[in-house]
Design a protein around this motif. Structure first.
Motif, short mmCIF file in Angstrom:
data_model
loop_
_atom_site.label_atom_id
_atom_site.label_comp_id
_atom_site.label_asym_id
_atom_site.label_seq_id
_atom_site.Cartn_x
_atom_site.Cartn_y
_atom_site.Cartn_z
N GLY A 1 59.40 26.39 57.26
CA GLY A 1 60.09 27.24 56.34
C GLY A 1 59.75 27.16 55.01
N LEU A 2 58.46 26.65 54.84
CA LEU A 2 57.93 26.75 53.54
C LEU A 2 56.98 27.74 53.24
CD1 LEU A 2 57.49 22.87 52.67
CD2 LEU A 2 59.23 24.55 52.07
N ALA A 3 56.43 28.03 52.39
CA ALA A 3 55.56 29.19 51.90
C ALA A 3 54.27 28.43 51.93
CB ALA A 3 55.82 30.15 50.68
N LEU A 4 53.14 29.21 52.26
CA LEU A 4 51.82 28.72 52.04
C LEU A 4 51.43 29.45 50.75
CD1 LEU A 4 51.49 27.20 54.77
CD2 LEU A 4 49.75 28.83 55.20
N PRO A 5 50.13 29.15 49.96
CA PRO A 5 49.69 27.81 50.36
C PRO A 5 50.24 26.47 50.30
CG PRO A 5 48.85 28.83 48.23
CD PRO A 5 49.79 29.81 48.88
N PRO A 6 49.76 25.37 50.73
CA PRO A 6 50.57 24.27 50.60
C PRO A 6 50.55 23.68 49.29
CG PRO A 6 48.70 24.03 52.16
CD PRO A 6 48.60 25.17 51.72
N GLN A 7 51.44 23.31 48.76
CA GLN A 7 51.81 22.61 47.26
C GLN A 7 51.28 23.51 46.29
OE1 GLN A 7 50.70 20.05 49.76
NE2 GLN A 7 52.81 19.40 49.62
N GLY A 8 51.45 24.88 46.49
CA GLY A 8 50.96 26.08 45.75
C GLY A 8 49.59 25.84 45.41
N SER A 9 48.88 25.58 46.09
CA SER A 9 47.48 25.42 45.82
C SER A 9 46.91 26.94 45.52
CB SER A 9 46.51 25.00 47.02
OG SER A 9 45.40 25.50 46.97
N VAL A 10 45.94 27.02 44.13
CA VAL A 10 45.67 28.24 43.79
C VAL A 10 44.12 28.59 44.23
CG1 VAL A 10 47.00 28.73 41.91
CG2 VAL A 10 45.11 27.25 41.65
N LYS B 1 48.23 22.93 64.53
CA LYS B 1 49.39 22.84 65.13
C LYS B 1 50.54 23.40 64.58
CE LYS B 1 51.47 21.05 68.84
NZ LYS B 1 51.96 19.86 69.09
N GLY B 2 51.54 24.13 65.20
CA GLY B 2 52.80 24.80 64.52
C GLY B 2 52.37 26.44 64.47
N ALA B 3 53.11 27.10 63.68
CA ALA B 3 53.03 28.58 63.63
C ALA B 3 53.28 29.07 62.29
CB ALA B 3 54.37 29.08 64.53
N LEU B 4 52.93 30.23 62.14
CA LEU B 4 52.98 31.08 60.72
C LEU B 4 53.41 32.29 61.20
CD1 LEU B 4 49.40 30.28 59.07
CD2 LEU B 4 51.52 28.83 58.91
N SER B 5 54.25 32.64 60.18
CA SER B 5 54.78 34.20 59.82
C SER B 5 54.26 34.78 58.87
CB SER B 5 56.26 34.29 59.72
OG SER B 5 56.84 34.19 60.90
N TYR B 6 53.70 36.11 58.96
CA TYR B 6 53.31 36.80 57.91
C TYR B 6 54.32 38.01 57.60
CZ TYR B 6 48.30 35.46 58.47
OH TYR B 6 47.20 34.64 58.46
N GLY C 1 48.62 48.25 52.47
CA GLY C 1 48.68 47.93 51.23
C GLY C 1 49.93 47.17 50.65
N ASN C 2 50.53 46.60 51.75
CA ASN C 2 51.71 45.63 51.33
C ASN C 2 50.98 44.34 51.04
OD1 ASN C 2 53.73 47.40 51.84
ND2 ASN C 2 53.27 47.19 53.92
N THR C 3 51.73 43.35 50.24
CA THR C 3 51.31 42.22 49.87
C THR C 3 51.75 41.14 51.12
OG1 THR C 3 51.13 42.55 47.65
CG2 THR C 3 51.34 40.23 48.23
N ILE C 4 50.98 40.27 51.57
CA ILE C 4 51.43 39.61 52.73
C ILE C 4 51.83 38.23 52.35
CG2 ILE C 4 50.66 38.44 54.89
CD1 ILE C 4 48.36 40.46 54.85
N LYS C 5 53.22 37.61 52.61
CA LYS C 5 53.91 36.58 52.39
C LYS C 5 53.52 35.68 53.63
CE LYS C 5 57.64 37.29 50.80
NZ LYS C 5 59.14 36.96 50.56
N VAL C 6 52.97 34.24 53.56
CA VAL C 6 52.86 33.40 54.77
C VAL C 6 54.01 32.30 54.69
CG1 VAL C 6 51.38 32.07 56.05
CG2 VAL C 6 50.60 34.06 54.86
N THR C 7 54.51 32.23 55.90
CA THR C 7 55.59 30.89 56.00
C THR C 7 55.30 30.17 57.00
OG1 THR C 7 57.09 32.40 56.70
CG2 THR C 7 57.43 32.02 54.13
N THR C 8 55.83 29.11 56.93
CA THR C 8 55.76 28.21 58.10
C THR C 8 57.01 28.26 59.22
OG1 THR C 8 56.62 26.28 57.32
CG2 THR C 8 54.32 26.45 57.50
N ASP C 9 56.67 28.59 60.51
CA ASP C 9 57.64 28.68 61.57
C ASP C 9 58.24 27.26 61.94
OD1 ASP C 9 57.94 31.42 60.96
OD2 ASP C 9 57.15 31.88 63.11
#
Lengths: 232, 617
Positions: free
Chosen positions: B41-50, B59-64, B93-101
């Motif tokens: 349920g958290l957003a990528l990138p991890p720890q807000g890395s720039v 391992k795990g799953a991501l949603s775009y 042209g949509n901005t993609i957000k990535v979160t962990t499922d």
């Protein structure tokens, strides 16, 4: 715990012990290790430099049994840095028993090509300086490292440690329900946290596996615990 | 290398396109990895890395998702996330957000460092530079290459096969003169032509059956015994198309034309020499069969043919055409048997095929979709004849393994055994009153083809219908909306998009989630642009460049369609080989990671086109 009392931590805290030992330590690897300050107790987890360590040994008795190999990897800023990984087989006198070979996959030939205990411990101490040592089930690593240092330098240093087994045990104890000791095994705990299966009984592999487990444990509560909460 | 890192190397090696890299490069990449753990349920990138990082899911799953939280895709173990290094915008042209499922373990690699390490491997660099569409097109190119290697017929032009010049005679030549000429030249057929415009064809068989057997005067002009209205093929077609045409019409000589001028002749022997066991063999056996039980015996060869064609690397388009042609041959043979039994038809009629058979996209074990169109001269007393015909043919097809249509779209259903006038009314009603039931009928009956009988009956109705659909934007809008209900799965191979119950647990329905949406889109383009073809690829080709469909989109859809059909064909061939009933349910375990990548790309193409369609109305 005594550690929580300000006076007690001043008296017997890691930093105090380190400074006292530094005065007695012979010049060399141990002295160099002790001359780097440890991270402070209130440091948030993601800023603590951690070295995940695993030993493979010929048995459980630090005096009779031998250290076979050492593996370690850096963990900082919530990331395990594979570039820093280190794995070394130690050459020692004496033959390996077939039982051991089947567990560690380290044969006599490989062992003979290894480095001496002094070389390996020196490199480990170099990597460990200023860091917290991370292990799963601390007794083995603590006793074997202690024994090795006594043999090599005549004294054993103080080393702040985090034990993923104890982190898990404290959480289970808090819940106040009976649990099976097997729930505290590295592989069982990893499964619980949705971590992949890993190839066990290789020192570096287990060190990485332990570091991954700690990441999962510390991330569980969405907080960034202070080092103090994690230490043994 | 250390065995711990060997394990990670092996994991990387198995992910496309990393397998193209040598072990020494993989080792260097492994050293660049930082392992991260991200809670559910958290957003990528991890720890807000720039930093510009490439993430590989261990391992795990991501949603775009888009900014509006619309799901774009799901990614799982072994997938590469390039959102934070290559681009965070999707095709629209949509901005993609990535979160962990799920709780997710990631391997993070600095992208600049990664680019540096793989710089010497163009295939790997290209993989990261291409869009989904480009990757798919490249894959289709490889597939076609295999087809070329495996079967020369499929992709060689008729130009490589036909005899030239063909022996022609003028219309005033006598039968005897023609026979003498044929004997002299050793030819079994002649073309009757007027100034290179072919009028008809005469074969050995015509001389025997229409002249000698009838005691016809051999001094009569050859035109009296020739087959006029003959089938010809344009020189631009492939040899395979010629084969299919001969198979369908059960003819052995096919005049080749260029701009309607006779160029030469291609015979079945010319083609047979190149293909051993093939559709022609089966159809010629079908035509010789004397009973339904004999036909049923022959029908057992169809799955074998499909396996063989799939294993040869034949494209799904060609397999579909072959199997459809064979079904057609079965139907024609059954109709001939029925006519022999019932006597000749009281009034002209045509037997029609609907659905996949009409589109020439049929595979083994399809169900039968058929109908009858009868001349408006039909009298009430004629109806039992058609009822008997329908029952005989339908039962016969069932005996040959073509199961009865569960939706009762069969000529045995009185509703679908009607006069030309009634069919015209049906179409008019469906177009003018596009309610859900009408739309369902449209998807079946707008893909119709004549199997046997007078094709003009259907063609007249179709012409009128196409003129109406082109004008009826309301109808097209309804049809579009209906078609958009079948969506490609957005979350690939994650549990909830797969079929969850029954024997097809945890599988992907290739037909309904992938192939049917393209078939539907192609039909809509065809109906709005007045394209008469019913084959999906032909529809897309002919609609390409019209206001409904750009050329590039058509090419993308064709690639996606061919890829999905190929996956389905391979899946069915595997099932058939294990003597299991073929179906359309693909288990993710059946296909490689690379194919999974391409499958995702194909779905992306469909989704883009559906979105476009949606915004048009």
């Amino acid at each position: 715990m005594l550690n929580n009392h300000p006076l007690a931590s001043w008296l017997i805290g890691y930093e105090a012990q380190r400074k006292r030992m530094l005065k007695k330590a012979p010049k060399g690897p141990l002295y160099n290790f002790l001359s780097v300050p440890f991270p402070q107790l209130f440091t948030p987890f993601d800023q603590v430099p951690i070295l995940a360590v695993d030993f493979e040994t010929t048995g459980l008795d630090a005096i009779q049994d031998k250290l076979l190999s050492v593996g370690c990897v850096d963990l900082i800023d919530n990331q395990i840095k594979l570039g820093s990984s280190y794995h070394q087989i130690i050459s020692s006198r004496g033959r390996l028993t077939p039982d051991n070979v089947s567990i560690h996959q380290i044969t006599d030939d490989q062992k003979d090509q290894g480095q001496s205990l002094a070389q390996v411990i020196e490199q480990l101490l170099q990597r460990l300086a200023g860091k917290v040592m991370l292990v799963h089930f601390a007794r083995i690593e603590r006793q074997f490292l202690r024994q090795a240092c006594i043999e090599l330098y005549g004294m054993a240093p103080v080393i702040p440690m985090i034990d993923t087994l104890m982190v898990a045990k404290r959480r289970l104890d808090k819940k106040d329900v009976a649990y099976d000791p097997s729930e505290l095994r590295l592989s069982t705990l990893r499964t619980k946290y949705n971590l992949p299966d890993h190839y066990a009984h290789n020192a570096l592999n287990d060190a990485i596996a332990t570091a991954e487990l700690l990441l999962a444990q510390t991330n569980e509560c969405h907080e960034n615990p202070a080092l103090e909460k994690l230490l043994l | 290398m250390d065995s711990a890192l060997t394990e990670i190397s092996e994991f990387l090696q198995a992910i496309p396109p990393m397998g193209l890299l040598p072990p020494s490069t993989i080792e260097k990449i492994v050293k660049e990895i930082s392992i991260c753990y991200v809670r559910r349920g958290l957003a990528l990138p991890p720890q807000g890395s720039v930093a510009k990082n490439l993430y590989i899911l261990r391992k795990g799953a991501l949603s775009y998702v888009t900014e509006n939280n619309e799901l774009i895709g799901k990614y799982g173990e072994g997938d590469i996330c390039t959102v934070f290094c290559i681009g965070n915008q999707d095709d629209n042209g949509n901005t993609i957000k990535v979160t962990t499922d799920e709780d997710t373990l990631l391997y993070s690699i600095n992208y600049e460092k990664f680019e540096e390490l793989v710089a010497k491997f163009p295939d790997v660099v290209a993989f990261f530079q291409q869009t989904a569409e480009q990757r798919l097109s490249k894959k289709m190119l490889q597939v076609n290459e295999e087809a070329i290697l495996n079967s020369s017929l499929l992709n060689s032009s008729i130009a490589n096969f036909y005899h030239s010049p063909v022996v022609t005679v003028t219309p005033d030549t006598s039968i005897q003169q023609a026979a003498i000429l044929m004997t002299e030249r050793g030819f079994s057929c002649l073309v009757i032509a007027n100034k290179d415009i072919p009028l008809g064809i005469v074969t050995d068989k015509d001389i025997r059956r229409r002249c000698v057997a009838q005691a016809l005067d051999i001094q009569q002009p050859v035109t009296t015994i020739m087959t006029d209205n003959m089938t010809t093929i344009d020189i631009k077609n492939t040899a395979y198309d010629a084969l299919m045409m001969m198979t369908q019409k059960h003819i052995h000589h096919l005049p080749v034309t260029a701009n309607n001028q006779l160029k030469g002749m291609v015979t079945v022997t010319d083609l047979m020499n190149n293909e051993g066991q093939n559709a022609v063999n089966i159809t010629s056996v079908i035509h010789k069969a004397k009973s339904v039980s004999e036909l049923a015996e022959i029908s057992k060869m169809i799955p074998k043919l499909q396996i063989r064609m799939a294993k040869l690397g034949t494209t799904a388009d060609h397999v579909g055409k072959s199997i459809s042609a064979i079904t057609m041959a079965f139907t024609i043979r059954l109709i001939t048997m029925a006519e022999k039994l019932l006597g000749p038809a009281p009034v002209p009629y045509a037997w029609l095929a609907a659905g996949s058979q009409a589109r020439q996209e049929q595979f083994a074990h399809s169900d039968q979709d058929n109908a009858i169109i009868i001349s408006n001269d039909l009298q009430p007393q004629h109806q039992p004849w058609f009822k008997d015909l329908a029952t005989f043919v339908s039962d016969g097809l069932a005996a040959c393994g073509f199961i009865y249509c569960p939706g009762e779209v069969m000529a045995t259903n009185e509703k679908w055994c009607q006069t030309q006038e009634k069919w015209a009314q049906y179409f008019a009603h469906w177009i003018n009153h596009p309610d859900p039931k009408s739309l369902m009928h449209c998807s079946i009956f707008f893909d119709l083809t004549t199997v046997h009988g007078d094709s003009r009956l259907l063609n007249t109705v179709r012409e009128k219908m196409l003129k109406t659909t082109q004008r009826s934007t309301l109808f097209i809008a309804h049809l579009s909306r209906n078609a958009l209900q079948l969506r490609p799965p957005l979350g690939f191979f994650r549990d909830f998009v797969l079929i969850q119950d029954g024997e097809n647990k945890a599988t992907l329905d290739l037909k309904h989630n992938g192939i049917a949406p393209i078939v539907d889109l192609a039909r809509i383009y065809a109906l709005s642009e007045g394209v008469a073809s019913v084959n999906t690829i032909e529809r897309l080709q002919q609609a390409a460049g019209t206001p409904s469909l750009t050329k590039a989109s058509a090419a993308n859809l064709i690639d996606a369609y061919e890829f999905l059909s190929m996956l389905r064909m391979e899946h069915q061939a595997n099932k058939l080989q294990l003597s299991q009933k073929p179906n359309n349910y693909l288990s993710p375990k059946e296909i490689s990671k690379l194919e999974r990548e391409h499958l995702k790309d194909a779905f992306k193409v469909i989704k883009t086109m559906q979105d476009n369609r949606q915004s048009t109305f």
